[in-house]
Motif scaffolding. Sequence first.
Motif, PDB file in Angstrom:
ATOM      1  N   GLY A 138      12.269  -7.899   9.610  1.00  0.00           N
ATOM      2  CA  GLY A 138      13.470  -7.476  10.332  1.00  0.00           C
ATOM      3  C   GLY A 138      14.560  -8.535  10.260  1.00  0.00           C
ATOM      4  N   TYR A 139      14.157  -9.797  10.355  1.00  0.00           N
ATOM      5  CA  TYR A 139      15.131 -10.901  10.264  1.00  0.00           C
ATOM      6  C   TYR A 139      15.848 -10.866   8.912  1.00  0.00           C
ATOM      7  N   VAL A 141      16.278  -8.299   7.030  1.00  0.00           N
ATOM      8  CA  VAL A 141      17.173  -7.128   7.002  1.00  0.00           C
ATOM      9  C   VAL A 141      18.486  -7.473   7.711  1.00  0.00           C
ATOM     10  N   VAL A 142      18.385  -8.182   8.845  1.00  0.00           N
ATOM     11  CA  VAL A 142      19.601  -8.588   9.563  1.00  0.00           C
ATOM     12  C   VAL A 142      20.479  -9.457   8.655  1.00  0.00           C
ATOM     13  N   LEU A 145      22.928  -7.409   6.608  1.00  0.00           N
ATOM     14  CA  LEU A 145      23.867  -6.493   7.254  1.00  0.00           C
ATOM     15  C   LEU A 145      25.240  -6.613   6.608  1.00  0.00           C
ATOM     16  N   ASP A 146      25.922  -5.487   6.602  1.00  0.00           N
ATOM     17  CA  ASP A 146      27.246  -5.444   5.982  1.00  0.00           C
ATOM     18  C   ASP A 146      28.293  -5.991   6.964  1.00  0.00           C
ATOM     19  N   LEU A 147      28.335  -7.320   7.064  1.00  0.00           N
ATOM     20  CA  LEU A 147      29.228  -7.979   8.026  1.00  0.00           C
ATOM     21  C   LEU A 147      29.900  -9.171   7.353  1.00  0.00           C
ATOM     22  N   VAL A 151      29.810 -13.962  10.892  1.00  0.00           N
ATOM     23  CA  VAL A 151      29.281 -13.110  11.964  1.00  0.00           C
ATOM     24  C   VAL A 151      27.805 -12.808  11.696  1.00  0.00           C
ATOM     25  N   ARG A 154      25.606 -15.778  12.466  1.00  0.00           N
ATOM     26  CA  ARG A 154      25.374 -16.000  13.901  1.00  0.00           C
ATOM     27  C   ARG A 154      24.372 -14.993  14.460  1.00  0.00           C
ATOM     28  N   ARG A 155      24.530 -13.728  14.048  1.00  0.00           N
ATOM     29  CA  ARG A 155      23.595 -12.709  14.554  1.00  0.00           C
ATOM     30  C   ARG A 155      22.171 -12.996  14.060  1.00  0.00           C
TER      31      ARG A 155
END
Lengths: 251, 233
Positions: A138-139, A141-142, A145-147, A151, A154-155
């Motif tokens: 899961g980490y 995958v984060v 993320l399309d960011l 950002v 940090r997430r």
Amino acid sequence: MTSIAVPPSAPEHTGSRLTRVLGAATAVSWVVWLTYGLVLSPADVVQSESVRLFYLHVPLALSAYLGFTVTLVGSILVLRKNSAFWDQMAGAGAEVGLVLAGLVLVTGALWGRPTWGTYWVWDPRITATTLLFLVYLGYLVVRRLDLDAEVRARRAAVFGIVAFINVPITRYSVQIWNSLHQEATLSLTDTEMDGSQLTSFALGAIAMALFTTWLIIHRFRVGWLEYELDRSGLESAILERRGERTATEVV
Amino acid sequence: MIAAVAGDAARIVAKDLRIERATGVITTQILPFGIVMLLLFGFGVDPALQVRGGDRSVLAEVAPGLFWITVLLALLLVVGRAFAVESDDGSLDALLVAGVHPAAILGGKAVVVAAELVVLELVVGAGAVLMFDVTIGDPLHLVVVMVSTTVALAGAGTLFLAVVAGQRGRDTLGPLLVLPAMAPVLIGATAAAGDALYGAGSGGIAWTWALVAFALLYSVAGIVGAGALLEDV
């Protein structure tokens, strides 16, 4: 049509004097470990030859924890320093740790078949390790993320810090639950082993830790090159755009 | 500073509760979901196993686990809903631009999620007592278990869903982040609730303390991490 911009200072590979020395030390330690663990040490009275799989299984688990610890430290430093360097380091630790955790599950299943008569049991350590694998999946995958990169970093860092709670839970699950899994084999205060078995485990832990460090450094450098490529590509596009505008104004 | 954040969090709670009351999602969707889960668990267990020799039926024996699985799955719906009402029309950005501290937003959301979970737990718990023949040995212990587990789940669920706030695919990514990470809480809650119900002696008191620690941990992590998660949604 523009080609991909490559930073002028970008190296052609991820090797360095440090990684070459580390790689050589890793190779030597693996030869010593495998020779001793697979050939020279005697078979176990109870587990017979399958104990040799255990010499790989436990060091893999310890090295997976090492990878996840790198992710924890990197994540903390991302939040403290807003650092792309540590973001890449955190990602490298998680990727390497995830692969090693997967190998822990595979070697554990292969060891469990002759020892317990089955590849899978609902044992707390096995279940906790599988969940740990999924948490760090899961980490990763984060991290995709399309960011905006900052950002996203940090997430991922917040998740990387909170996710680490599962590492000590997995490590001490044998003590927490009354388990089919054997008690922790290696302990600073007490050990059930002596002689050749302890030597095999110690050599394995050292060899695997060196290998893990070598892998994390290389994976970090690949990630850093990708980051530099993205950044220089963006800068090139901005410069090119400015150049087009200047040319238009001149005309 | 703390008073201002708490005040903003209270306003977020009041706003979200008004939205829930107006839309009736908790009564028309979340509670029916919990009851459906109870019925499915009952159907899923072979009737021949539902009554067995000894003190309790198989369903009564496994009821704590089924109860918390229901709550955990409902958590995904509740937290997803809490963020959907903000991010779908960009109001999360508006709150941040208006100067609302991210910790107030995340804290307010967590309180609303916890309140909705408590309602769900009361209904599903009553259903388990009636349909699964569950008996409550130590009500006070059970209350402590339910409160600490609810706070831990609400805190962690809000924190993890905030990681994917505003992202496409958050509905599928959320469960991947929340469910494995919440497994220790689920296991602890099941053992502690089993101890509170039946005095099973399965380390329930130790697990209750662990649940209190999880509740504190995820609450603090949510407050500390809120800024990093919601600054640039």
